[in-house]
Design a protein around this motif. Structure first.
Motif, PDB file in Angstrom:
ATOM      1  N   ILE A 124       1.074  -6.294   0.004  1.00  0.00           N
ATOM      2  CA  ILE A 124       0.244  -7.187   0.801  1.00  0.00           C
ATOM      3  C   ILE A 124      -0.784  -6.311   1.506  1.00  0.00           C
ATOM      4  O   ILE A 124      -0.448  -5.271   2.068  1.00  0.00           O
ATOM      5  CB  ILE A 124       1.088  -7.952   1.847  1.00  0.00           C
ATOM      6  N   CYS A 125      -2.032  -6.739   1.469  1.00  0.00           N
ATOM      7  CA  CYS A 125      -3.111  -6.021   2.138  1.00  0.00           C
ATOM      8  C   CYS A 125      -3.295  -6.658   3.515  1.00  0.00           C
ATOM      9  O   CYS A 125      -3.845  -7.751   3.628  1.00  0.00           O
ATOM     10  CB  CYS A 125      -4.383  -6.102   1.301  1.00  0.00           C
ATOM     11  N   LEU A 126      -2.805  -5.988   4.568  1.00  0.00           N
ATOM     12  CA  LEU A 126      -2.899  -6.537   5.920  1.00  0.00           C
ATOM     13  C   LEU A 126      -4.349  -6.568   6.394  1.00  0.00           C
ATOM     14  O   LEU A 126      -4.811  -7.545   6.954  1.00  0.00           O
ATOM     15  CB  LEU A 126      -2.032  -5.736   6.876  1.00  0.00           C
ATOM     16  N   ASN A 127      -5.049  -5.472   6.237  1.00  0.00           N
ATOM     17  CA  ASN A 127      -6.499  -5.415   6.411  1.00  0.00           C
ATOM     18  C   ASN A 127      -7.009  -4.416   5.387  1.00  0.00           C
ATOM     19  O   ASN A 127      -6.256  -3.967   4.538  1.00  0.00           O
ATOM     20  CB  ASN A 127      -6.887  -5.066   7.860  1.00  0.00           C
ATOM     21  N   LYS A 128      -8.254  -4.035   5.454  1.00  0.00           N
ATOM     22  CA  LYS A 128      -8.822  -3.161   4.417  1.00  0.00           C
ATOM     23  C   LYS A 128      -8.232  -1.750   4.417  1.00  0.00           C
ATOM     24  O   LYS A 128      -8.396  -1.012   3.465  1.00  0.00           O
ATOM     25  CB  LYS A 128     -10.342  -3.070   4.582  1.00  0.00           C
ATOM     26  N   ASN A 129      -7.517  -1.375   5.490  1.00  0.00           N
ATOM     27  CA  ASN A 129      -7.000  -0.010   5.596  1.00  0.00           C
ATOM     28  C   ASN A 129      -5.478   0.077   5.606  1.00  0.00           C
ATOM     29  O   ASN A 129      -4.930   1.153   5.857  1.00  0.00           O
ATOM     30  CB  ASN A 129      -7.543   0.669   6.860  1.00  0.00           C
ATOM     31  N   GLU A 130      -4.775  -1.023   5.390  1.00  0.00           N
ATOM     32  CA  GLU A 130      -3.312  -1.001   5.455  1.00  0.00           C
ATOM     33  C   GLU A 130      -2.704  -1.727   4.259  1.00  0.00           C
ATOM     34  O   GLU A 130      -3.183  -2.784   3.849  1.00  0.00           O
ATOM     35  CB  GLU A 130      -2.820  -1.648   6.753  1.00  0.00           C
ATOM     36  N   ILE A 131      -1.628  -1.143   3.738  1.00  0.00           N
ATOM     37  CA  ILE A 131      -0.884  -1.726   2.623  1.00  0.00           C
ATOM     38  C   ILE A 131       0.563  -1.885   3.076  1.00  0.00           C
ATOM     39  O   ILE A 131       1.161  -0.940   3.590  1.00  0.00           O
ATOM     40  CB  ILE A 131      -0.905  -0.819   1.378  1.00  0.00           C
ATOM     41  N   LEU A 132       1.142  -3.057   2.855  1.00  0.00           N
ATOM     42  CA  LEU A 132       2.555  -3.286   3.152  1.00  0.00           C
ATOM     43  C   LEU A 132       3.271  -3.508   1.835  1.00  0.00           C
ATOM     44  O   LEU A 132       2.952  -4.441   1.086  1.00  0.00           O
ATOM     45  CB  LEU A 132       2.726  -4.495   4.072  1.00  0.00           C
ATOM     46  N   LEU A 133       4.233  -2.641   1.511  1.00  0.00           N
ATOM     47  CA  LEU A 133       5.014  -2.741   0.282  1.00  0.00           C
ATOM     48  C   LEU A 133       6.370  -3.354   0.596  1.00  0.00           C
ATOM     49  O   LEU A 133       7.029  -2.951   1.568  1.00  0.00           O
ATOM     50  CB  LEU A 133       5.203  -1.360  -0.338  1.00  0.00           C
ATOM     51  N   ASN A 134       6.815  -4.315  -0.208  1.00  0.00           N
ATOM     52  CA  ASN A 134       8.119  -4.967  -0.058  1.00  0.00           C
ATOM     53  C   ASN A 134       8.904  -4.825  -1.345  1.00  0.00           C
ATOM     54  O   ASN A 134       8.341  -4.955  -2.432  1.00  0.00           O
ATOM     55  CB  ASN A 134       7.955  -6.469   0.233  1.00  0.00           C
ATOM     56  N   SER A 135      10.225  -4.574  -1.209  1.00  0.00           N
ATOM     57  CA  SER A 135      11.073  -4.484  -2.393  1.00  0.00           C
ATOM     58  C   SER A 135      12.537  -4.612  -1.999  1.00  0.00           C
ATOM     59  O   SER A 135      12.899  -4.418  -0.829  1.00  0.00           O
ATOM     60  CB  SER A 135      10.851  -3.151  -3.103  1.00  0.00           C
ATOM     61  N   THR A 136      13.381  -4.910  -2.979  1.00  0.00           N
ATOM     62  CA  THR A 136      14.816  -4.917  -2.753  1.00  0.00           C
ATOM     63  C   THR A 136      15.427  -3.555  -3.057  1.00  0.00           C
ATOM     64  O   THR A 136      16.508  -3.248  -2.588  1.00  0.00           O
ATOM     65  CB  THR A 136      15.508  -5.973  -3.638  1.00  0.00           C
ATOM     66  N   ASP A 137      14.737  -2.738  -3.833  1.00  0.00           N
ATOM     67  CA  ASP A 137      15.233  -1.436  -4.268  1.00  0.00           C
ATOM     68  C   ASP A 137      14.639  -0.321  -3.403  1.00  0.00           C
ATOM     69  O   ASP A 137      13.434  -0.085  -3.424  1.00  0.00           O
ATOM     70  CB  ASP A 137      14.874  -1.212  -5.738  1.00  0.00           C
ATOM     71  N   LYS A 138      15.486   0.345  -2.637  1.00  0.00           N
ATOM     72  CA  LYS A 138      15.030   1.387  -1.715  1.00  0.00           C
ATOM     73  C   LYS A 138      14.448   2.589  -2.445  1.00  0.00           C
ATOM     74  O   LYS A 138      13.446   3.156  -2.022  1.00  0.00           O
ATOM     75  CB  LYS A 138      16.214   1.831  -0.841  1.00  0.00           C
ATOM     76  N   GLN A 139      15.060   2.996  -3.542  1.00  0.00           N
ATOM     77  CA  GLN A 139      14.572   4.143  -4.302  1.00  0.00           C
ATOM     78  C   GLN A 139      13.212   3.847  -4.934  1.00  0.00           C
ATOM     79  O   GLN A 139      12.308   4.683  -4.915  1.00  0.00           O
ATOM     80  CB  GLN A 139      15.571   4.524  -5.396  1.00  0.00           C
ATOM     81  N   LEU A 140      13.046   2.654  -5.458  1.00  0.00           N
ATOM     82  CA  LEU A 140      11.795   2.276  -6.115  1.00  0.00           C
ATOM     83  C   LEU A 140      10.646   2.193  -5.122  1.00  0.00           C
ATOM     84  O   LEU A 140       9.553   2.698  -5.387  1.00  0.00           O
ATOM     85  CB  LEU A 140      11.968   0.938  -6.843  1.00  0.00           C
ATOM     86  N   ILE A 141      10.871   1.590  -3.962  1.00  0.00           N
ATOM     87  CA  ILE A 141       9.790   1.456  -2.992  1.00  0.00           C
ATOM     88  C   ILE A 141       9.398   2.824  -2.423  1.00  0.00           C
ATOM     89  O   ILE A 141       8.227   3.085  -2.176  1.00  0.00           O
ATOM     90  CB  ILE A 141      10.159   0.458  -1.869  1.00  0.00           C
ATOM     91  N   GLY A 142      10.347   3.724  -2.275  1.00  0.00           N
ATOM     92  CA  GLY A 142      10.035   5.078  -1.817  1.00  0.00           C
ATOM     93  C   GLY A 142       9.210   5.836  -2.843  1.00  0.00           C
ATOM     94  O   GLY A 142       8.261   6.548  -2.494  1.00  0.00           O
ATOM     95  N   ARG A 143       9.559   5.683  -4.114  1.00  0.00           N
ATOM     96  CA  ARG A 143       8.807   6.349  -5.175  1.00  0.00           C
ATOM     97  C   ARG A 143       7.385   5.812  -5.291  1.00  0.00           C
ATOM     98  O   ARG A 143       6.424   6.575  -5.434  1.00  0.00           O
ATOM     99  CB  ARG A 143       9.531   6.190  -6.511  1.00  0.00           C
ATOM    100  N   VAL A 144       7.232   4.488  -5.197  1.00  0.00           N
ATOM    101  CA  VAL A 144       5.910   3.875  -5.293  1.00  0.00           C
ATOM    102  C   VAL A 144       5.035   4.320  -4.123  1.00  0.00           C
ATOM    103  O   VAL A 144       3.868   4.681  -4.307  1.00  0.00           O
ATOM    104  CB  VAL A 144       6.026   2.331  -5.351  1.00  0.00           C
ATOM    105  N   ALA A 145       5.587   4.326  -2.915  1.00  0.00           N
ATOM    106  CA  ALA A 145       4.829   4.760  -1.736  1.00  0.00           C
ATOM    107  C   ALA A 145       4.410   6.220  -1.866  1.00  0.00           C
ATOM    108  O   ALA A 145       3.283   6.587  -1.520  1.00  0.00           O
ATOM    109  CB  ALA A 145       5.652   4.547  -0.471  1.00  0.00           C
ATOM    110  N   ALA A 146       5.291   7.061  -2.395  1.00  0.00           N
ATOM    111  CA  ALA A 146       4.964   8.480  -2.575  1.00  0.00           C
ATOM    112  C   ALA A 146       3.874   8.668  -3.630  1.00  0.00           C
ATOM    113  O   ALA A 146       2.985   9.508  -3.465  1.00  0.00           O
ATOM    114  CB  ALA A 146       6.212   9.266  -2.957  1.00  0.00           C
ATOM    115  N   GLU A 147       3.916   7.879  -4.718  1.00  0.00           N
ATOM    116  CA  GLU A 147       2.894   7.987  -5.764  1.00  0.00           C
ATOM    117  C   GLU A 147       1.531   7.530  -5.254  1.00  0.00           C
ATOM    118  O   GLU A 147       0.507   8.132  -5.579  1.00  0.00           O
ATOM    119  CB  GLU A 147       3.301   7.168  -6.993  1.00  0.00           C
ATOM    120  N   ILE A 148       1.507   6.469  -4.449  1.00  0.00           N
ATOM    121  CA  ILE A 148       0.241   6.011  -3.871  1.00  0.00           C
ATOM    122  C   ILE A 148      -0.301   7.059  -2.901  1.00  0.00           C
ATOM    123  O   ILE A 148      -1.493   7.356  -2.885  1.00  0.00           O
ATOM    124  CB  ILE A 148       0.419   4.643  -3.173  1.00  0.00           C
TER     125      ILE A 148
END
Length: 177
Positions: A124-148
């Motif tokens: 979800i794009c909260l504003n033009k400078n912030e991204i909020l990632l949601n997931s049920t899988d803790k490992q997957l969301i951590g990996r995606v955030a690190a790749e971004i």
């Protein structure tokens, strides 16, 4: 012996757990997760608790049991509550757009950086400078955030780049004549 593996996990009422041979399936209101259990770990479900044991009584097997317990506990939290990560883009002209399942990042380069989100992660794009990632899988969301974040790691001199919400960048002093 692992102290973490000895703690039983309390199963919430709205979470269903099925254990078949070495595969555990966890169903909740946010989705379903599956995990393959190592052969040295024994999992038993008794009433509202999950108990973990080591097949062989040695340090390595107990450490695997503790790791398995931590992973399954985070899976139960994920299907019940879910996990969130917030990323901030710091810099002049840095912005993000989300179209369907693709993040389009403008990070001061001559071209846009695109990132396709994997299944199970919502952005979800909260504003033009912030991204909020949601997931049920803790490992997957951590990996995606690190790749971004790797698209533009924060600069130690100006602090420009992609950072986590509570990340503090220690700025270095510039060169003096």
């Amino acid at each position: 012996m692992s102290r973490i593996a000895k703690k039983p996990i309390l199963i919430p009422k709205n979470v269903k757990i099925n254990i078949f041979k070495n595969i555990i399936n966890i169903n909740g209101k946010n989705g379903t997760l599956k995990y393959i259990i190592h052969k040295n770990v024994i999992i038993k479900k008794e009433k509202n608790f999950i108990l973990f044991y080591s097949y062989i009584n040695n340090k390595y097997s107990w450490s695997l049991a503790g790791t398995t317990r931590s992973i399954i506990n985070s899976m139960i939290i994920g299907v019940n509550i879910g996990f969130k990560k917030k990323l901030k883009l710091v810099g002049v002209g840095y912005k993000v757009d989300i179209k369907k399942n693709i993040l389009i990042l403008s990070l001061g380069f001559s071209h846009f950086k695109k990132y396709i989100l994997p299944n199970g992660v919502n952005a979800i794009c909260l504003n033009k400078n912030e991204i909020l990632l949601n997931s049920t899988d803790k490992q997957l969301i951590g990996r995606v955030a690190a790749e971004i974040r790797l698209f533009h790691v924060p600069d130690p001199y100006k602090g420009k780049g992609i950072r986590y919400e509570n990340e503090i960048i220690k700025l270095k002093e510039t060169k003096k004549k």
